[in-house]
Scaffold this motif. Structure first.
Motif: not given
Length: 377
Positions: A103-109, A283-286
């Motif tokens: 498991x890895x972390x994510x960019x919270x944005x 949360x930015x989905x582009x």
């Protein structure tokens, strides 16, 4: 007003799904419900839209992930780097082949992994990276592609949310440096009712997935109809997409451009309305390049806000509880500070193309009242 998908569809135009109903009726009238020429046509249409040589349809997005892991040889002793912030199906597919989730972390944005987070997690046991294109946002691992290739690490994209999305240079699934797995489940941007697809990198991968989905049988169903025997060449599963589901998908493809426009318009409507609320992070989905699948915010006192809105018939949800703290995956628990923080804050707002902008403003107004009610907690 209950802003949930079932209610919205009940109130929709009776002609909205006429194309899908007619397509299913034609399959039923033909009397052939399994993998037929209708399924093959759906595969051709998906491949043509992406501009790729091949697409292999399967029963679900989970089946697509499982198939991609199997045909690339991922198995016991292998680590697969995967964000904890995803639906549990992603992790269950890794466990289904006997591999270990790292498991890895994510960019919270964005709720997505970054190239740096991936490379920090790579070990000698890493055999695959499984980025999740969360909410429809493309994940560009281009900056580390060469480093992954040098280590013989395969990239398998969980693009369950991201059919139709793009990054800065390509449509998701189109580049050919990763196996891309789509879901066409009941609530996806493009639905077959239930279904999925693997976009292979090479013809031999397409052939391998096709054999796998047909219980390891070498001959196609049409070929088997003309012979008295067939060959079972390898391990396989019953992962074929039925003609009924493919027919729904074909009808959906006919108006997918309208779906894209509607989802982007509603996401922007949410963004504009939410700008008035303090303490809310979108949360930015582009959305200029993605086809938004979710509209999520991060809010304080999430559980209380959730309960307040549900009590008022606002169909909010939580996508997703982090997997690294789930009992089923306790063996691989680790500290992921960003994931754990956003896991306490994320709230999915009602979001599907049958909403109106008036619905969006109703939701945001109700969210503002919920925030005021819970602010003193």
């Amino acid at each position: 007003m209950t802003l949930t998908r079932p209610d919205a569809r009940r109130n929709a135009s009776p002609y909205l799904y006429g194309r899908e109903a007619a397509a299913v009726a034609r399959v039923l009238e033909a009397g052939q419900y399994g993998h037929t020429a209708i399924t093959a046509e759906f595969e051709r249409r998906i491949a043509a839209r992406l501009g790729v040589p091949d697409a292999v349809a399967v029963t679900s997005g989970t089946a697509a992930l499982h198939s991609a892991l199997l045909v690339t040889g991922i198995g016991p002793g292998d680590e697969v780097i995967v964000p904890s912030m995803t639906f549990c199906a992603t992790v269950q597919a890794i466990r289904a082949v006997g591999a270990t989730p790292r498991f890895v972390d994510v960019d919270p944005a964005t709720m997505c992994v970054t190239p740096q987070l991936v490379m920090e997690a790579v070990t000698d046991a890493t055999a695959a990276v499984l980025p999740v294109l969360f909410g429809g946002r493309a994940v560009d691992l281009g900056p580390i592609r060469e480093a992954l290739t040098e280590r013989d690490i395969v990239v398998i994209e969980d693009a369950a949310h991201a059919f139709g999305s793009r990054d800065s240079t390509r449509a998701v699934g189109a580049e050919g440096t990763a196996l891309t797995c789509f879901s066409f489940g009941p609530i996806k941007n493009l639905t077959c009712g239930q279904g999925g697809a693997v976009i292979p990198r090479r013809p031999e991968e397409a052939d391998a997935v096709r054999r796998l989905r047909l219980l390891g049988v070498a001959q196609s169903q049409s070929e088997r109809a003309e012979i008295t025997t067939y060959q079972v060449e390898d391990f396989g599963l019953r992962y074929q997409l039925s003609a009924i589901n493919a027919a729904i998908g074909l009808a959906q493809l006919d108006r997918f451009d309208d779906t894209v426009c509607a989802r982007r318009r509603l996401w922007y409507a949410y963004r504009n309305a939410l700008a008035e609320l303090k303490g809310v992070t979108l949360v930015d989905v582009d959305p200029d390049r993605a086809v938004p699948h979710l509209c999520q915010v991060r809010v304080p006192h999430r559980d209380q806000v959730f309960a307040h809105l549900r009590a008022r018939n606002i169909g909010v949800g939580v996508h997703y509880p982090p997997n690294h703290i789930q009992p089923a995956f306790a063996r691989w628990r680790c500290h992921l500070p960003a994931t754990e923080r956003v896991g306490r804050e994320i709230l999915s707002l009602p979001f599907h193309q049958h909403l109106t902008e008036a619905d969006v403003h109703h939701v945001v107004t109700a969210l503002g009242r919920a925030l005021k009610t819970t602010r003193g907690m």
